[in-house]
Design a protein around this motif. Structure first.
Motif, PDB file in Angstrom:
ATOM      1  N   GLU B 150      23.264  51.664 101.148  1.00  8.69           N
ATOM      2  CA  GLU B 150      23.156  52.457  99.924  1.00  8.69           C
ATOM      3  C   GLU B 150      24.555  52.690  99.333  1.00  8.69           C
ATOM      4  N   MET B 151      25.497  53.023 100.210  1.00  3.92           N
ATOM      5  CA  MET B 151      26.866  53.271  99.764  1.00  3.92           C
ATOM      6  C   MET B 151      27.480  51.998  99.167  1.00  3.92           C
ATOM      7  N   ALA B 152      27.207  50.876  99.803  1.00  3.19           N
ATOM      8  CA  ALA B 152      27.799  49.615  99.337  1.00  3.19           C
ATOM      9  C   ALA B 152      27.305  49.271  97.939  1.00  3.19           C
ATOM     10  N   ARG B 153      26.037  49.577  97.681  1.00  5.30           N
ATOM     11  CA  ARG B 153      25.497  49.253  96.362  1.00  5.30           C
ATOM     12  C   ARG B 153      26.250  50.046  95.284  1.00  5.30           C
ATOM     13  N   GLU B 154      26.474  51.338  95.571  1.00  2.00           N
ATOM     14  CA  GLU B 154      27.242  52.152  94.620  1.00  2.00           C
ATOM     15  C   GLU B 154      28.682  51.675  94.511  1.00  2.00           C
ATOM     16  N   PHE B 155      29.236  51.315  95.656  1.00  2.00           N
ATOM     17  CA  PHE B 155      30.631  50.867  95.710  1.00  2.00           C
ATOM     18  C   PHE B 155      30.835  49.668  94.779  1.00  2.00           C
ATOM     19  N   VAL B 156      29.940  48.705  94.881  1.00  2.00           N
ATOM     20  CA  VAL B 156      30.070  47.496  94.053  1.00  2.00           C
ATOM     21  C   VAL B 156      29.846  47.841  92.580  1.00  2.00           C
ATOM     22  N   GLU B 157      28.944  48.769  92.341  1.00  5.64           N
ATOM     23  CA  GLU B 157      28.711  49.223  90.966  1.00  5.64           C
ATOM     24  C   GLU B 157      30.005  49.793  90.364  1.00  5.64           C
ATOM     25  N   VAL B 158      30.676  50.636  91.141  1.00  6.91           N
ATOM     26  CA  VAL B 158      31.924  51.234  90.649  1.00  6.91           C
ATOM     27  C   VAL B 158      32.992  50.162  90.445  1.00  6.91           C
ATOM     28  N   VAL B 159      33.120  49.266  91.403  1.00  8.56           N
ATOM     29  CA  VAL B 159      34.161  48.236  91.310  1.00  8.56           C
ATOM     30  C   VAL B 159      33.950  47.358  90.078  1.00  8.56           C
ATOM     31  N   THR B 160      32.725  46.921  89.840  1.00  8.03           N
ATOM     32  CA  THR B 160      32.500  46.040  88.684  1.00  8.03           C
ATOM     33  C   THR B 160      32.720  46.807  87.373  1.00  8.03           C
ATOM     34  N   ARG B 161      32.341  48.071  87.358  1.00  4.73           N
ATOM     35  CA  ARG B 161      32.600  48.858  86.140  1.00  4.73           C
ATOM     36  C   ARG B 161      34.095  49.011  85.893  1.00  4.73           C
ATOM     37  N   LEU B 162      34.865  49.179  86.970  1.00  2.66           N
ATOM     38  CA  LEU B 162      36.320  49.292  86.794  1.00  2.66           C
ATOM     39  C   LEU B 162      36.916  47.990  86.267  1.00  2.66           C
ATOM     40  N   TRP B 163      36.407  46.865  86.756  1.00  2.92           N
ATOM     41  CA  TRP B 163      36.908  45.576  86.231  1.00  2.92           C
ATOM     42  C   TRP B 163      36.634  45.452  84.728  1.00  2.92           C
ATOM     43  N   ASP B 164      35.604  46.144  84.272  1.00  5.22           N
ATOM     44  CA  ASP B 164      35.225  46.059  82.855  1.00  5.22           C
ATOM     45  C   ASP B 164      35.959  47.065  81.969  1.00  5.22           C
ATOM     46  N   THR B 165      36.818  47.912  82.543  1.00  2.00           N
ATOM     47  CA  THR B 165      37.447  48.938  81.706  1.00  2.00           C
ATOM     48  C   THR B 165      38.448  48.339  80.713  1.00  2.00           C
ATOM     49  N   TRP B 166      38.993  47.173  81.061  1.00  5.24           N
ATOM     50  CA  TRP B 166      39.828  46.448  80.086  1.00  5.24           C
ATOM     51  C   TRP B 166      38.997  45.270  79.591  1.00  5.24           C
ATOM     52  N   GLU B 167      38.792  45.200  78.289  1.00  2.00           N
ATOM     53  CA  GLU B 167      38.149  44.005  77.751  1.00  2.00           C
ATOM     54  C   GLU B 167      39.119  42.829  77.825  1.00  2.00           C
ATOM     55  N   ASP B 168      38.569  41.634  77.727  1.00  2.00           N
ATOM     56  CA  ASP B 168      39.425  40.456  77.628  1.00  2.00           C
ATOM     57  C   ASP B 168      40.331  40.600  76.409  1.00  2.00           C
ATOM     58  N   HIS B 169      41.517  40.053  76.521  1.00  3.55           N
ATOM     59  CA  HIS B 169      42.464  40.022  75.396  1.00  3.55           C
ATOM     60  C   HIS B 169      42.834  41.427  74.898  1.00  3.55           C
ATOM     61  N   ALA B 170      42.836  42.406  75.797  1.00  7.55           N
ATOM     62  CA  ALA B 170      43.242  43.754  75.391  1.00  7.55           C
ATOM     63  C   ALA B 170      44.753  43.826  75.148  1.00  7.55           C
ATOM     64  N   LEU B 171      45.521  42.997  75.838  1.00  6.61           N
ATOM     65  CA  LEU B 171      46.978  43.025  75.671  1.00  6.61           C
ATOM     66  C   LEU B 171      47.365  42.401  74.335  1.00  6.61           C
ATOM     67  N   VAL B 172      48.161  43.115  73.569  1.00 11.37           N
ATOM     68  CA  VAL B 172      48.575  42.658  72.244  1.00 11.37           C
ATOM     69  C   VAL B 172      50.076  42.322  72.265  1.00 11.37           C
ATOM     70  N   ILE B 173      50.866  43.250  72.775  1.00 10.85           N
ATOM     71  CA  ILE B 173      52.325  43.105  72.904  1.00 10.85           C
ATOM     72  C   ILE B 173      52.948  42.706  71.564  1.00 10.85           C
TER      73      ILE B 173
END
Lengths: 476, 476
Positions: B150-173
């Motif tokens: 049960e914990m692992a399912r939540e863990f993976v949910e959190v990890v994938t959501r964190l990977w999504d916090t930056w959209e592709d091409h967010a860096l402009v510089i």
């Protein structure tokens, strides 16, 4: 050799694409490479070309404002592991927080790096700093700094004990007899603390250096006591030789009660060089950098740094009195004090102060010629203001090359800095002894017997200040 | 191309100096190099020479008996970071436990590896297995496997959501405008689960692969459901084509209810090759390996594996009935069942069974010629017993070279395996699509709408089996 019969030590402190807050906007910054190995490879190889003792990576466990600031950091110990393959002698050190990691994982992380790099690892021990870091780890707030301090002491105790669970030369690998390791040399540790417990052996043999070098950044009273107990390299922010000498005397003065010699700790203030062949060139570079700061942002950023709203005050005027921050914020005391001292001592306006802070985060910013910088470093070193410097180039990679190409040769000509690595481990570069088993436990016991009151003094200090902040080398 | 109009996939599974428990005693093992980067560098470069999809590192969070077993492991993601600098195309995957890490740290770890390797990272999601691992982290016991699941399912949910916090091409510089990143493309996630919460953005931009490849090793019912929800590569232990086909059908059959296509998952059983130019040579090598096992140790090790004291039973006799282990142990069910099945199906004595298990930990051990192994692999692949194999050489490094030099060319001649990398990321090697933002959330929602009962089925399965074990590819 100069007056001290020893040479100074240098760290290459890598922080985004330069320590100047808006250095990423400089035409020569490598901001596009912040998540690209090649950027760091060049920096590490430049530091090694300059015979630096070590490269040092900061770490922050949150994202600062992404629109106007360089933001995001690769996990630093992984990055160092990758850099270990493209360097041969350079020490590889990074910040890892005690607040948001498990001691077993941290012990393993640095033991692994020490094996991969054949003895070049160092750990900058911090407790992190901000509530926004806590939020990422599912906490409502960052633990108050007294608690963090207490926890960090236990954390380091557990980590060093884990490094000791394998004695040196435990691996036998006798194929005929079928003996992989000498079982009498691999022992479980059983530690039950108030915050951390562990029972078992580390899953990595004892690091080549015994312990990776322990680095620490606390400058205040309790920070100094933590440093005296564990710190082998101390990063600090000092704005004058007198202040640096007072800090040096104070921290080194505490070593004896822990059974440690003065040479077992190297004090390395941060130093951000803005330099040129002439004073005019250096001044021009300084102005170029300051011009990168949007003036509209100074008040907001300074207010955030001080946790005090300055928007009602004129930017050309003086800084008002800021209330004692220990009540209001968490672990920011010495930073705010340092800022207030700087403003008062140098009669800086709010605008000037903001510019200075965005340039080097409270560290010494030196503007002058290559020779003048060498003079400055020699003076601080020979007058016991420090044992070396953590060099904080305002714009990376170029300003690191410039320091290596123009300042290192002067230091070398004066006999103040090595022309070749004599050893191969970070401890050897720094002149630090390789710890035996239970090094710190033994020194703590000696300290107890010798001083009696050491532990009481320690306990009395808990609750006043953090061990260090996530921005190593900042005045935390 | 063969019958399937696609090619098979290969992993190089690195485990100590070989998968055979006593392989370290073999004259050609590299046991002396277990904590030396050069050992792994050679292995990675051999796998890349053989055009493997990926290298895979197991992980164990404890020290197994050091006297007679190869023990200790460098932190695997750091090791992969170092290996990313000496390889160009090879996928780099490792086990990291959800039970003894923070989601924010794991999300960052694999995002960093994906950046350093330019899109070659993969995470084998495990929950760890043993109480001795819990002890190292200050816990009295390992959480029971339903809870871990049960914990692992939540863990993976959190990890994938964190990977999504930056959209592709967010860096402009944009230096002129002073814009480092597009603030509208960096968003905080706020997740409050039963076990894990997080609020904030990851401090590393979105990984080049979107998500690093998600690998999973559970073979039992709930393990298969976890796999159907998240797993993109499935490691499994199968002893017969029929069993492999049944597993393949069963897991792939669950994908549709999560809105996933059959091709979005690659099933790769473990395969330990003991091979030679002739059958005689292969048999001689097998006997050499088995001769490395001290017969005095078989009963003890088998008893430990089964959590059942076999010392009163004759070693030449059959295995007795072992009581249902789910009550007695924690998460070991499918491993014990597999062992009992193997003993019964092949009429093995206790001694023979022990020898087999110490050879490949319950995975398929193939003894035969290079051609015969290629035939075997072709059959399993073409008959949909798998999409490829995770190769587990009994002795490292030599047996990996042997496979690359003698078996890979046969597979290539038959059109079953690539002769050159077509892409550059691990996803491209495996033929897996790059996930968009909130990939799994979307598929979960689709699954809910489509099936209605999916979540109930899921909940009903909790408490029966672990997600996977720390020994990836073992029958956990």
């Amino acid at each position: 050799m100069g007056k001290r019969n020893e040479q100074l030590h240098l760290g290459a402190f890598i922080y985004y694409s330069g320590h100047h807050h808006f250095g990423w906007r400089h035409p020569e910054s490598g901001a596009e490479g912040l998540f690209d190995f090649k950027f760091y490879k060049k920096l590490a190889q430049t530091a090694e070309r300059g015979k630096f003792d070590m490269m040092f990576l900061a770490d922050l466990l949150y994202v600062r404002g992404v629109e106007d600031s360089a933001s995001g950091m690769l996990e630093p110990v992984q990055l160092l592991a990758a850099l270990s393959t493209v360097t041969e002698k350079l020490g590889l050190t990074a910040t890892v927080s005690t607040t948001y990691n498990e001691p077993y994982n941290v012990a393993r992380k640095f033991a692994s790096l020490d094996h991969l790099s054949e003895g070049r690892a160092g750990w900058n021990i911090v407790t992190s700093q901000l509530d926004v870091e806590a939020f990422n780890y599912g906490k409502d707030k960052h633990p108050e700094h007294g608690l963090r301090y207490e926890m960090a002491r236990e954390f380091v105790e557990v980590v060093t004990r884990l490094w000791d669970t394998w004695e040196d030369h435990a691996l036998v690998i006798d194929r005929e007899a079928g003996i992989f390791a000498d079982g009498s040399k691999v022992k479980e540790v059983e530690y039950k603390g108030q915050w951390y417990s562990t029972k078992g052996a580390l899953n990595v043999p004892r690091p080549p250096q015994g312990y990776p070098v322990l680095i620490q950044a606390g400058s205040s009273g309790p920070g100094q006591d933590f440093a005296a107990a564990f710190g082998e390299v101390i990063f600090t922010a000092q704005q004058s030789l007198e202040a640096a000498q007072a800090f040096y005397r104070s921290v080194k003065g505490k070593l004896a009660s822990y059974g440690r010699s003065s040479g077992s700790m190297k004090i390395m203030p941060g130093l951000s060089p803005i330099i040129g062949a002439t004073e005019e060139e250096a001044q021009r570079k300084y102005k170029e950098l300051q011009a990168l700061i949007p003036s509209s942002m100074i008040v907001g950023m300074l207010s955030a740094m001080l946790n005090f709203d300055l928007s009602g005050y004129p930017v050309e005027g003086q800084l008002p009195e800021i209330p004692d921050p220990v009540e209001a914020t968490n672990g920011m005391k010495s930073r705010v004090q340092l800022i207030m001292d700087m403003a008062r001592n140098e009669q800086l306006s709010i605008k000037e102060l903001g510019g200075r802070l965005l340039g080097a985060r409270g560290h010494m910013q030196f503007v002058g010629t290559y020779e003048q910088l060498a003079d400055f470093m020699q003076l601080w070193f020979e007058e016991y203001g420090c044992d070396g410097f953590n060099i904080m180039p305002p714009v990376l990679p170029g300003n690191l090359d410039e320091f290596v190409d123009h300042v290192v040769p002067i230091l070398q000509q004066r006999g103040l800095f090595r022309t070749e690595y004599a050893g191969s481990t970070l401890r050897e570069h720094l002149g630090l002894a390789r710890p035996g088993l239970r090094h710190f436990q033994a020194s703590h016991e000696r300290a107890k017997e010798a001083a009696g009151a050491a532990d009481n003094a320690w306990n009395g200090l808990i609750g006043q200040e953090a061990v260090g902040t996530a921005e190593a080398g900042s005045a935390g």
